[in-house]
Design a protein around this motif. Structure first.
Motif, mmCIF file in Angstrom:
data_model
loop_
_atom_site.group_PDB
_atom_site.id
_atom_site.type_symbol
_atom_site.label_atom_id
_atom_site.label_comp_id
_atom_site.label_asym_id
_atom_site.label_seq_id
_atom_site.Cartn_x
_atom_site.Cartn_y
_atom_site.Cartn_z
ATOM 1 N N HIS A 123 -7.325 -4.617 -7.012
ATOM 2 C CA HIS A 123 -6.517 -3.435 -7.245
ATOM 3 C C HIS A 123 -6.887 -2.920 -8.615
ATOM 4 O O HIS A 123 -6.764 -3.629 -9.598
ATOM 5 C CB HIS A 123 -5.041 -3.790 -7.188
ATOM 6 C CG HIS A 123 -4.665 -4.356 -5.868
ATOM 7 N ND1 HIS A 123 -4.896 -5.658 -5.539
ATOM 8 C CD2 HIS A 123 -4.122 -3.767 -4.787
ATOM 9 C CE1 HIS A 123 -4.490 -5.857 -4.291
ATOM 10 N NE2 HIS A 123 -4.021 -4.739 -3.807
ATOM 11 N N GLU A 135 -6.571 1.347 -4.393
ATOM 12 C CA GLU A 135 -7.417 0.517 -3.545
ATOM 13 C C GLU A 135 -7.721 1.314 -2.284
ATOM 14 O O GLU A 135 -7.004 2.250 -1.935
ATOM 15 C CB GLU A 135 -6.721 -0.794 -3.187
ATOM 16 C CG GLU A 135 -5.496 -0.580 -2.300
ATOM 17 C CD GLU A 135 -4.735 -1.868 -2.046
ATOM 18 O OE1 GLU A 135 -5.371 -2.860 -1.706
ATOM 19 O OE2 GLU A 135 -3.506 -1.852 -2.186
ATOM 20 N N HIS A 182 -0.350 -3.542 4.396
ATOM 21 C CA HIS A 182 -0.112 -4.790 3.682
ATOM 22 C C HIS A 182 0.863 -4.584 2.533
ATOM 23 O O HIS A 182 1.162 -3.480 2.135
ATOM 24 C CB HIS A 182 -1.428 -5.403 3.186
ATOM 25 C CG HIS A 182 -2.118 -4.590 2.136
ATOM 26 N ND1 HIS A 182 -3.158 -3.749 2.413
ATOM 27 C CD2 HIS A 182 -1.906 -4.483 0.800
ATOM 28 C CE1 HIS A 182 -3.575 -3.166 1.291
ATOM 29 N NE2 HIS A 182 -2.825 -3.588 0.307
ATOM 30 N N HIS A 231 2.427 -6.320 -1.312
ATOM 31 C CA HIS A 231 1.865 -6.902 -2.532
ATOM 32 C C HIS A 231 2.776 -7.950 -3.159
ATOM 33 O O HIS A 231 3.983 -7.764 -3.239
ATOM 34 C CB HIS A 231 1.592 -5.800 -3.549
ATOM 35 C CG HIS A 231 0.494 -4.888 -3.122
ATOM 36 N ND1 HIS A 231 0.731 -3.647 -2.593
ATOM 37 C CD2 HIS A 231 -0.854 -5.042 -3.122
ATOM 38 C CE1 HIS A 231 -0.428 -3.078 -2.286
ATOM 39 N NE2 HIS A 231 -1.401 -3.892 -2.592
ATOM 40 N N HIS A 287 -2.131 -10.090 -1.466
ATOM 41 C CA HIS A 287 -1.686 -9.361 -0.281
ATOM 42 C C HIS A 287 -0.909 -10.261 0.664
ATOM 43 O O HIS A 287 -1.248 -11.420 0.824
ATOM 44 C CB HIS A 287 -2.894 -8.823 0.495
ATOM 45 C CG HIS A 287 -3.469 -7.601 -0.122
ATOM 46 N ND1 HIS A 287 -4.667 -7.069 0.253
ATOM 47 C CD2 HIS A 287 -2.985 -6.779 -1.092
ATOM 48 C CE1 HIS A 287 -4.910 -5.983 -0.453
ATOM 49 N NE2 HIS A 287 -3.922 -5.790 -1.279
HETATM 50 ZN ZN LIG Z 1 -3.313 -4.010 -1.973
#
Ligand SMILES: [Zn+2]
Ligand SMILES: [Zn+2]
Length: 158
Positions: free
Chosen positions: A33, A81, A88, A90, A101
């Motif tokens: 990221h 990203e 997903h 974080h 993730h």
């Molecule tokens: Zn991510």
């Protein structure tokens, strides 16, 4: 394999300027990221004279097109990203800043509970805590270990 982004950009009539291609490539090559500053630094390694605001505008363009995902990880951290097919969430370590993730299947029944009990449709989660490497903080804060007077002393500056 050509990423659909190349086509999307062209279909939408955006010219694939070297700057845009470069920003996109930097994000694609990184599985991390990246902050806008990190993306800029990477792009500038190859294009030392590129204007930072050009990079920022490109990032915003890619986010607006849904090709890049922008995630706020805390009030001051903003990450970019490449958008993935699979949604997903974080995990952010508050000690070292590492980001990991997790996917829907890791959430167990949370999604269902939120919807059933709160009518809340979960889209994205950001969880703050400590990663495995940083530990849970219990090593030096064992309950009942306060008798020796250790661990609770305020640091004294001489
Ligand atoms: Zn991510
Ligand atoms: Zn950590």
């Amino acid at each position: 394999m050509t990423h659909h982004a190349t086509r999307t950009l062209q279909e939408l009539g955006y010219r694939l300027t070297p700057q845009r291609t470069l920003v996109w490539d930097v994000l694609r090559r990184s599985d991390l990221h990246m902050s806008a500053e990190e993306v800029s630094a990477r792009v500038q390694e190859q294009f030392p004279h590129i204007n930072i605001s050009t990079i920022y505008r490109t990032l915003e363009l890619l986010v607006g097109l849904g090709l890049v995902r922008e995630t706020h990880l805390g009030p001051t951290r903003r990450f970019f990203e490449v958008e993935e097919e699979v949604p997903h969430h974080h995990l952010v370590c508050e000690a070292c800043g590492k980001v990991a993730h997790v996917h829907d299947e890791d959430l167990g029944t949370l999604e269902g509970v939120l919807l059933a009990e709160h009518g809340f449709l979960l889209r994205e989660l950001t969880v703050f805590g400590r990663c495995r490497a940083c530990g849970d903080g219990t090593d030096d804060a064992t309950p009942g270990a306060t008798e020796g007077g250790e661990g609770c002393t305020s640091p004294t500056v001489s």
